[in-house]
Design a protein around this motif. Structure first.
Motif, PDB file in Angstrom:
ATOM      1  N   GLU A 131      20.544  39.970  49.912  1.00 30.64           N
ATOM      2  CA  GLU A 131      20.428  40.174  48.465  1.00 30.64           C
ATOM      3  C   GLU A 131      21.796  40.395  47.846  1.00 30.64           C
ATOM      4  O   GLU A 131      22.088  39.900  46.749  1.00 30.64           O
ATOM      5  CB  GLU A 131      19.526  41.376  48.177  1.00 30.64           C
ATOM      6  N   LEU A 132      22.652  41.121  48.557  1.00 37.76           N
ATOM      7  CA  LEU A 132      24.011  41.358  48.070  1.00 37.76           C
ATOM      8  C   LEU A 132      24.755  40.038  47.899  1.00 37.76           C
ATOM      9  O   LEU A 132      25.457  39.832  46.902  1.00 37.76           O
ATOM     10  CB  LEU A 132      24.756  42.264  49.046  1.00 37.76           C
ATOM     11  N   LEU A 133      24.593  39.137  48.851  1.00 41.95           N
ATOM     12  CA  LEU A 133      25.237  37.826  48.751  1.00 41.95           C
ATOM     13  C   LEU A 133      24.693  37.046  47.564  1.00 41.95           C
ATOM     14  O   LEU A 133      25.457  36.424  46.812  1.00 41.95           O
ATOM     15  CB  LEU A 133      25.027  37.036  50.041  1.00 41.95           C
ATOM     16  N   MET A 134      23.388  37.068  47.367  1.00 39.99           N
ATOM     17  CA  MET A 134      22.786  36.330  46.260  1.00 39.99           C
ATOM     18  C   MET A 134      23.271  36.864  44.908  1.00 39.99           C
ATOM     19  O   MET A 134      23.516  36.098  43.977  1.00 39.99           O
ATOM     20  CB  MET A 134      21.261  36.406  46.344  1.00 39.99           C
ATOM     21  N   VAL A 135      23.419  38.177  44.805  1.00 39.37           N
ATOM     22  CA  VAL A 135      23.929  38.768  43.563  1.00 39.37           C
ATOM     23  C   VAL A 135      25.387  38.360  43.346  1.00 39.37           C
ATOM     24  O   VAL A 135      25.796  38.021  42.228  1.00 39.37           O
ATOM     25  CB  VAL A 135      23.795  40.303  43.594  1.00 39.37           C
ATOM     26  N   ALA A 136      26.173  38.369  44.425  1.00 41.92           N
ATOM     27  CA  ALA A 136      27.572  37.950  44.320  1.00 41.92           C
ATOM     28  C   ALA A 136      27.670  36.500  43.862  1.00 41.92           C
ATOM     29  O   ALA A 136      28.496  36.157  43.011  1.00 41.92           O
ATOM     30  CB  ALA A 136      28.275  38.128  45.666  1.00 41.92           C
ATOM     31  N   VAL A 137      26.814  35.644  44.414  1.00 38.68           N
ATOM     32  CA  VAL A 137      26.796  34.229  44.023  1.00 38.68           C
ATOM     33  C   VAL A 137      26.359  34.090  42.569  1.00 38.68           C
ATOM     34  O   VAL A 137      26.945  33.311  41.798  1.00 38.68           O
ATOM     35  CB  VAL A 137      25.861  33.423  44.947  1.00 38.68           C
ATOM     36  N   LEU A 138      25.341  34.839  42.173  1.00 42.56           N
ATOM     37  CA  LEU A 138      24.833  34.766  40.801  1.00 42.56           C
ATOM     38  C   LEU A 138      25.902  35.161  39.789  1.00 42.56           C
ATOM     39  O   LEU A 138      26.140  34.456  38.798  1.00 42.56           O
ATOM     40  CB  LEU A 138      23.607  35.673  40.658  1.00 42.56           C
TER      41      LEU A 138
ATOM     42  N   MET B 209      32.273  39.964  38.371  1.00 38.07           N
ATOM     43  CA  MET B 209      32.794  40.425  39.658  1.00 38.07           C
ATOM     44  C   MET B 209      31.853  41.468  40.245  1.00 38.07           C
ATOM     45  O   MET B 209      31.602  42.509  39.633  1.00 38.07           O
ATOM     46  CB  MET B 209      34.191  41.025  39.490  1.00 38.07           C
ATOM     47  N   LEU B 210      31.371  41.199  41.421  1.00 36.46           N
ATOM     48  CA  LEU B 210      30.455  42.127  42.081  1.00 36.46           C
ATOM     49  C   LEU B 210      31.091  43.487  42.293  1.00 36.46           C
ATOM     50  O   LEU B 210      30.431  44.526  42.154  1.00 36.46           O
ATOM     51  CB  LEU B 210      30.018  41.544  43.428  1.00 36.46           C
TER      52      LEU B 210
ATOM     53  N   ASN C  97      32.805  38.987  50.474  1.00 37.91           N
ATOM     54  CA  ASN C  97      34.195  39.400  50.260  1.00 37.91           C
ATOM     55  C   ASN C  97      34.975  38.368  49.455  1.00 37.91           C
ATOM     56  O   ASN C  97      35.862  38.715  48.669  1.00 37.91           O
ATOM     57  CB  ASN C  97      34.886  39.633  51.608  1.00 37.91           C
ATOM     58  N   ILE C  98      34.652  37.088  49.647  1.00 40.71           N
ATOM     59  CA  ILE C  98      35.335  36.033  48.899  1.00 40.71           C
ATOM     60  C   ILE C  98      34.959  36.089  47.422  1.00 40.71           C
ATOM     61  O   ILE C  98      35.804  35.916  46.538  1.00 40.71           O
ATOM     62  CB  ILE C  98      34.982  34.647  49.477  1.00 40.71           C
ATOM     63  N   LEU C  99      33.682  36.356  47.148  1.00 41.06           N
ATOM     64  CA  LEU C  99      33.156  36.243  45.787  1.00 41.06           C
ATOM     65  C   LEU C  99      33.171  37.548  44.999  1.00 41.06           C
ATOM     66  O   LEU C  99      32.920  37.528  43.790  1.00 41.06           O
ATOM     67  CB  LEU C  99      31.707  35.723  45.842  1.00 41.06           C
ATOM     68  N   GLU C 100      33.446  38.670  45.650  1.00 40.23           N
ATOM     69  CA  GLU C 100      33.258  39.951  44.973  1.00 40.23           C
ATOM     70  C   GLU C 100      34.271  40.222  43.871  1.00 40.23           C
ATOM     71  O   GLU C 100      34.042  41.046  42.989  1.00 40.23           O
ATOM     72  CB  GLU C 100      33.298  41.088  45.985  1.00 40.23           C
ATOM     73  N   GLY C 101      35.416  39.543  43.884  1.00 36.23           N
ATOM     74  CA  GLY C 101      36.407  39.753  42.841  1.00 36.23           C
ATOM     75  C   GLY C 101      37.402  40.840  43.200  1.00 36.23           C
ATOM     76  O   GLY C 101      37.619  41.153  44.375  1.00 36.23           O
ATOM     77  N   TYR C 102      37.974  41.442  42.174  1.00 34.12           N
ATOM     78  CA  TYR C 102      39.062  42.398  42.388  1.00 34.12           C
ATOM     79  C   TYR C 102      39.022  43.476  41.319  1.00 34.12           C
ATOM     80  O   TYR C 102      38.815  43.194  40.140  1.00 34.12           O
ATOM     81  CB  TYR C 102      40.404  41.663  42.345  1.00 34.12           C
TER      82      TYR C 102
END
Length: 257
Positions: free
Chosen positions: A153-160, A210-211, A54-59
């Protein structure tokens, strides 16, 4: 390659020595960001991995809804811009007179700075993940995803995606700082980040970093990240050559009175 290795080792030691207090401050801010995200989490969301997502996904502003400021997402990138700050431009101004005649090729010095920026991004997101996991273990009843590897995997993609955007913004700020003042380069880069928040365009990095705007979020197909990979590869390469062009056009020798 040996001169680049020597320069990179120097940047690794010298850069982090100069920015040590900035890294400490960055750690404190990241703790506050994660605590704020945990405090304001969606009801029933008790998994640390998804808190970080949620922090990394953007807007992505929805049609007809009131605009909001993605403070967590912005803070993540702004803190990194502050950390790397003026190191490259200051090193060029202070030590360029001594280093450039020894390395002979400005490209080697610039490549070392790019590698240092990449390493800084890796360490920065490693610090964020460490902070997120530790605080989640302490404050939440669960950190591991119920869906197994899917949410991981969702977290890793968000981080990437987020780290690629951070790297691009860091390189942009660095190139601009070689051309203009450090403060101006920071605010120009900040303006780009703000535009990315509210303007959706294939020409802006926000649509790729942004994810929440990525087609992967719906399909969960890693091939849908290809466009983002190409965009950031081309953009970072372009900034690398732009930085080299700026350096070649600057005089490191002090001007005569």
């Amino acid at each position: 390659m040996r001169p680049i290795r020597i320069l990179f080792r120097r940047d690794f030691i010298h850069g982090f020595q100069l920015n040590f207090m900035k890294w400490i401050l960055a750690g404190v801010v990241l703790v506050l960001i994660v605590l704020w995200a945990i405090w304001n989490r969606v009801d029933g969301e008790n998994r640390g991995i998804l808190i970080l997502v949620n922090i990394l996904e953007g807007y992505a502003p929805g049609e007809g809804e009131n605009l909001k400021l993605p403070s967590d997402w912005l803070a993540i990138h702004i803190v990194f811009l502050y950390v790397i700050g003026q190191y490259t431009s200051e090193d060029f101004r202070v030590n360029g007179t001594y280093i450039f005649p020894r390395v002979r090729n400005p490209w080697r010095w610039w490549m070392s700075k790019i590698l240092w920026t990449v390493l800084s991004v890796v360490l920065y997101y490693g610090l964020l993940l460490a902070v997120g996991f530790v605080l989640s273990l302490l404050l939440l009843p669960a950190i591991l995803p119920v869906k197994g590897l899917e949410d991981f995997e969702l977290l890793m993609v968000a981080v990437l995606l987020s780290s690629a955007l951070t790297l691009l913004m860091g390189l942009l700020q660095t190139v601009l700082s070689l051309w203009f003042s450090t403060i101006m380069s920071f605010f120009v880069t900040l303006a780009v980040l703000l535009i990315c928040c509210y303007v959706q365009s294939i020409w802006l990095p926000g649509d790729y970093g942004m994810l929440i705007r990525s087609p992967y979020l719906e399909t969960r197909n890693l091939w849908d990240l290809t466009a983002a990979f190409l965009y950031f590869s081309v953009s970072c390469t372009g900034l690398a050559f732009a930085g080299h062009y700026v350096i070649r056009g600057k005089d490191v020798l002090p001007k005569s009175e």
